[in-house]
Enzyme design. Structure first.
Site, PDB file in Angstrom:
ATOM      1  N   HIS A   1       0.841  -1.209   0.000  1.00 57.57           N
ATOM      2  CA  HIS A   1       0.000   0.000   0.000  1.00 57.57           C
ATOM      3  C   HIS A   1       0.863   1.242   0.000  1.00 57.57           C
ATOM      4  O   HIS A   1       0.407   2.335   0.250  1.00 57.57           O
ATOM      5  CB  HIS A   1      -0.907   0.003   1.247  1.00 57.57           C
ATOM      6  CG  HIS A   1      -1.809  -1.190   1.320  1.00 57.57           C
ATOM      7  ND1 HIS A   1      -2.954  -1.287   0.566  1.00 57.57           N
ATOM      8  CD2 HIS A   1      -1.714  -2.345   2.013  1.00 57.57           C
ATOM      9  CE1 HIS A   1      -3.539  -2.457   0.826  1.00 57.57           C
ATOM     10  NE2 HIS A   1      -2.817  -3.125   1.692  1.00 57.57           N
TER      11      HIS A   1
ATOM     12  N   HIS B   1       6.497   5.966   7.074  1.00 60.49           N
ATOM     13  CA  HIS B   1       5.955   5.448   5.821  1.00 60.49           C
ATOM     14  C   HIS B   1       5.178   6.545   5.119  1.00 60.49           C
ATOM     15  O   HIS B   1       4.922   7.608   5.684  1.00 60.49           O
ATOM     16  CB  HIS B   1       5.052   4.220   6.081  1.00 60.49           C
ATOM     17  CG  HIS B   1       3.874   4.534   6.919  1.00 60.49           C
ATOM     18  ND1 HIS B   1       3.877   4.395   8.307  1.00 60.49           N
ATOM     19  CD2 HIS B   1       2.658   5.031   6.600  1.00 60.49           C
ATOM     20  CE1 HIS B   1       2.712   4.769   8.772  1.00 60.49           C
ATOM     21  NE2 HIS B   1       1.968   5.166   7.774  1.00 60.49           N
TER      22      HIS B   1
ATOM     23  N   HIS C   1       1.955   7.649   2.262  1.00 60.65           N
ATOM     24  CA  HIS C   1       0.723   7.365   1.513  1.00 60.65           C
ATOM     25  C   HIS C   1       0.681   8.332   0.343  1.00 60.65           C
ATOM     26  O   HIS C   1       0.937   9.528   0.513  1.00 60.65           O
ATOM     27  CB  HIS C   1      -0.512   7.595   2.390  1.00 60.65           C
ATOM     28  CG  HIS C   1      -0.508   6.820   3.672  1.00 60.65           C
ATOM     29  ND1 HIS C   1      -1.162   5.618   3.825  1.00 60.65           N
ATOM     30  CD2 HIS C   1       0.108   7.068   4.856  1.00 60.65           C
ATOM     31  CE1 HIS C   1      -0.973   5.178   5.051  1.00 60.65           C
ATOM     32  NE2 HIS C   1      -0.204   6.022   5.700  1.00 60.65           N
TER      33      HIS C   1
ATOM     34  N   GLU D   1      -3.949  10.765   3.552  1.00 63.69           N
ATOM     35  CA  GLU D   1      -4.996  10.061   4.336  1.00 63.69           C
ATOM     36  C   GLU D   1      -5.928  11.072   4.972  1.00 63.69           C
ATOM     37  O   GLU D   1      -7.141  10.980   4.877  1.00 63.69           O
ATOM     38  CB  GLU D   1      -4.313   9.213   5.403  1.00 63.69           C
ATOM     39  CG  GLU D   1      -3.468   8.109   4.804  1.00 63.69           C
ATOM     40  CD  GLU D   1      -3.942   6.735   5.231  1.00 63.69           C
ATOM     41  OE1 GLU D   1      -3.661   6.361   6.380  1.00 63.69           O
ATOM     42  OE2 GLU D   1      -4.599   6.061   4.429  1.00 63.69           O
TER      43      GLU D   1
ATOM     44  N   HIS E   1       4.021   9.676   7.404  1.00 67.74           N
ATOM     45  CA  HIS E   1       3.721   9.392   8.813  1.00 67.74           C
ATOM     46  C   HIS E   1       4.970   8.916   9.529  1.00 67.74           C
ATOM     47  O   HIS E   1       5.584   7.932   9.117  1.00 67.74           O
ATOM     48  CB  HIS E   1       2.619   8.324   8.908  1.00 67.74           C
ATOM     49  CG  HIS E   1       1.275   8.831   8.492  1.00 67.74           C
ATOM     50  ND1 HIS E   1       0.256   8.001   8.077  1.00 67.74           N
ATOM     51  CD2 HIS E   1       0.795  10.087   8.406  1.00 67.74           C
ATOM     52  CE1 HIS E   1      -0.790   8.723   7.775  1.00 67.74           C
ATOM     53  NE2 HIS E   1      -0.498  10.002   7.964  1.00 67.74           N
TER      54      HIS E   1
ATOM     55  N   THR F   1      -4.721   3.879  10.535  1.00 71.42           N
ATOM     56  CA  THR F   1      -5.627   4.147   9.409  1.00 71.42           C
ATOM     57  C   THR F   1      -5.876   2.899   8.570  1.00 71.42           C
ATOM     58  O   THR F   1      -6.601   2.953   7.581  1.00 71.42           O
ATOM     59  CB  THR F   1      -5.027   5.227   8.478  1.00 71.42           C
ATOM     60  OG1 THR F   1      -3.809   4.690   7.915  1.00 71.42           O
ATOM     61  CG2 THR F   1      -4.761   6.508   9.225  1.00 71.42           C
ATOM     62  N   THR F   2      -5.229   1.823   8.975  1.00 75.07           N
ATOM     63  CA  THR F   2      -5.443   0.579   8.239  1.00 75.07           C
ATOM     64  C   THR F   2      -5.705  -0.534   9.250  1.00 75.07           C
ATOM     65  O   THR F   2      -5.342  -0.393  10.428  1.00 75.07           O
ATOM     66  CB  THR F   2      -4.176   0.197   7.434  1.00 75.07           C
ATOM     67  OG1 THR F   2      -3.097   0.023   8.356  1.00 75.07           O
ATOM     68  CG2 THR F   2      -3.810   1.277   6.436  1.00 75.07           C
TER      69      THR F   2
HETATM   70  N1  LIG Z   1      -1.221   5.078   8.637  1.00 74.50           N
HETATM   71  S1  LIG Z   1      -0.821   4.628  10.079  1.00 74.50           S
HETATM   72  O1  LIG Z   1       0.189   5.579  10.543  1.00 74.50           O
HETATM   73  O2  LIG Z   1      -1.999   4.523  10.879  1.00 74.50           O
HETATM   74  C1  LIG Z   1      -0.027   3.091  10.109  1.00 74.50           C
HETATM   75  C2  LIG Z   1       0.129   2.280   8.979  1.00 74.50           C
HETATM   76  C3  LIG Z   1      -0.421   2.596   7.739  1.00 74.50           C
HETATM   77  C4  LIG Z   1      -0.194   1.798   6.634  1.00 74.50           C
HETATM   78  C5  LIG Z   1       0.579   0.641   6.738  1.00 74.50           C
HETATM   79  C6  LIG Z   1       1.126   0.281   7.951  1.00 74.50           C
HETATM   80  C7  LIG Z   1       0.907   1.100   9.069  1.00 74.50           C
HETATM   81  C8  LIG Z   1       1.440   0.695  10.269  1.00 74.50           C
HETATM   82  C9  LIG Z   1       1.250   1.488  11.402  1.00 74.50           C
HETATM   83  C10 LIG Z   1       1.786   1.073  12.623  1.00 74.50           C
HETATM   84  C11 LIG Z   1       1.600   1.850  13.735  1.00 74.50           C
HETATM   85  C12 LIG Z   1       0.910   3.064  13.665  1.00 74.50           C
HETATM   86  C13 LIG Z   1       0.352   3.488  12.490  1.00 74.50           C
HETATM   87  C14 LIG Z   1       0.521   2.702  11.332  1.00 74.50           C
HETATM   88 ZN   LIG Z   2       0.189   6.019   7.638  1.00 71.32          ZN
END
Ligand SMILES: NS(=O)(=O)c1c2ccccc2cc2ccccc12
Ligand SMILES: [Zn+2]
Length: 229
Positions: free
Chosen positions: A66, A95, A97, A107, A120, A202-203
């Site tokens: 993703h 990471h 998006h 997002e 993020h 968010t996932t």
């Molecule tokens: N978008 S997020 O920051 O909530 C998020 C992920 C989003 C996509 C793929 C993996 C992700 C892993 C996360 C792990 C911890 C906190 C947010 C995370």
């Molecule tokens: Zn994220």
């Protein structure tokens, strides 16, 4: 077989709650940030949000299917103050998006407007919890800094160090090491105003464990840096 979630009508956000109960909760992310109802909090100004990161080389970047994720556990990093109370949070990973075009991809949205992408930086509460996995089970376990991407003529050198490796990890599950030194501080905008709210991953599994801190000022990247396919 692990439930395959995605973004189609049959496995997307509208049906995630069938497989991941927390996705039906009251503090789900992402949200549309309505600036007219966002309220300022003088307490947050009293406890300035501060961050300190190390520069690291040979960080591992993974194609998550993703987007991309860089594993960057930094025991020497600290995020504290602002909405984080007295606790100290440590960087775990960051990471990105992005979307099919630069008209979409973030997002969070602001007054209904999407940005070209969103970075993020994920941190966990090392004051209260012993591990990232444990922290992700608690309402104050994680803190995520969100930085919007605006498309312009200037490329972002730090983002370039990352996207220049994507040709080596074209498929989900592939990973490689980023040879360059990465300093997460350089991802942050110069203006440090932010919105904050209590939310979730968010996932899936959509754990309601994230204190979101979304910077108001985007950083500028080029179209190529956020529409990589
Ligand atoms: N978008 S997020 O920051 O909530 C998020 C992920 C989003 C996509 C793929 C993996 C992700 C892993 C996360 C792990 C911890 C906190 C947010 C995370
Ligand atoms: Zn994220």
């Amino acid at each position: 077989m692990a439930a395959e979630w995605g973004y189609s009508p049959t496995n997307g956000p509208d049906v995630w709650a069938r497989l991941f109960p927390q996705a039906g909760g009251a503090r789900q992310s992402p949200v549309d940030i309505c600036t007219s109802i966002a309220s300022s909090d003088s307490n947050l100004e009293m406890k300035k949000l501060t961050f300190a990161y190390e520069s690291q080389s040979d960080l591992r970047i993974l194609n998550t299917g993703h987007g991309w994720k860089v594993e960057a556990p930094q025991s020497g990093s600290r995020l504290e103050g602002g909405p984080l109370g007295e606790d100290i949070y440590q960087l775990e990973q960051f990471h990105c998006h992005w979307g099919e075009t630069s008209a979409e991809g973030s997002e969070h949205t602001v007054d209904g407007r999407a940005y070209a992408g969103e970075l993020h930086l994920v941190h966990w509460n090392t004051t209260k919890y012993q591990s990232f996995a444990e922290a992700a089970q608690h309402p104050d376990g994680l803190a995520v800094l969100g930085v919007f991407f605006d498309v312009g003529n200037e490329s972002n050198d730090e983002i370039e160090k990352i996207v220049s490796t994507l040709s080596e990890i074209k498929f989900k599950g592939q990973f490689t090491d980023i040879p360059d030194v990465i300093d997460p501080t350089t991802f942050l905008p110069s203006g440090l105003g932010y919105w904050t709210y209590l939310g979730s991953l968010t996932t899936p599994p959509c754990n309601e464990c994230v204190i979101w801190i979304v910077y108001k000022e985007p950083i500028t990247v080029t179209e190529e840096q956020v529409t990589y396919h």
